[in-house]
Design a protein around this motif. Sequence first.
Motif: not given
Length: 283
Positions: A1-9, A56-62, A185-194
């Motif tokens: 099972m793959t673990t994905v660490r996601i950050g958010g407010v 990954l992060a659920v993070i402010l677009t700007g 827009s408010c939030f995007v989902i972003a992630g590390r390239e690697d």
Amino acid sequence: MTTVRIGGVPEHFNLPWHLAIEDEMFVEQGVHVQWIDFPEGTGAMNKALRDNEIDLAVILTGGIIKDIANGNPSKILQIFVSSPLQWGVHVAGSSTLQSIEELEDKVCAISRYGSGSHVMAHVQAEQRGWNTDELKFKVINTLDGAITALTEGTADYFMWEHFTTKPIVDKGVFKRLGDFPTPWSCFVIAGREDFISEHSEAINVVLETINTVSADFKNIPSIDRTLANRYEQQLEDIQKWLTMTTWSQEKITNKEIERIQSRLADLKMIDNKLEATLFKAAL
């Protein structure tokens, strides 16, 4: 099972993630999502992405566009909330300040440099014709830090999401002078390239699952009451917020990236504008 660490407010925008985790929707498809709260906001998440502390992060677009332009090796996967964020402009409840116009030479509390509160203070100042080179800041890390700074007078004003701070305003700890919506827009989902390049299958599972939840989120029975209870908000405030908020399942457009970069460049918050495609993940 793959673990994905996601950050958010730890705010109401992210309840779809918590519902999906609690219902084991990710686990059923072979992905373990580890959610990590970041009360310090976007600046802290950008640092965590850079330091390989989250995937990954659920993070402010700007905020993420600014950091990618300045060297963060991350990419935007998609928009999460497409409606603007409503930034309340706050002073201490006991403050004699009565209008946003009076804040031009005052000290602004920010969670950290590069955070949403930092970026939006610049955007607001530019829109009002203030000299952005003369803005003064005090780093307060968290909302609790802002309460202390404004109450003790070490900072004069603080910009944070309207409904998150509403209970503090209702108690008279903060006074809101007005609101300033993001011009994007408010939030995007972003992630590390690697991580994206190595775990594209798991990321697709995460995106497909959260998009299924977010697309139907407003139709969940009594979701307004659930939100009000979990985030200690008044029901009428949550109902108003729901009418103003739109979750998205779409990719961010090159046009929006270019528009945000142009504003950030005008504010001297990025050194060089990049091709819009360099901000986006190819899955």
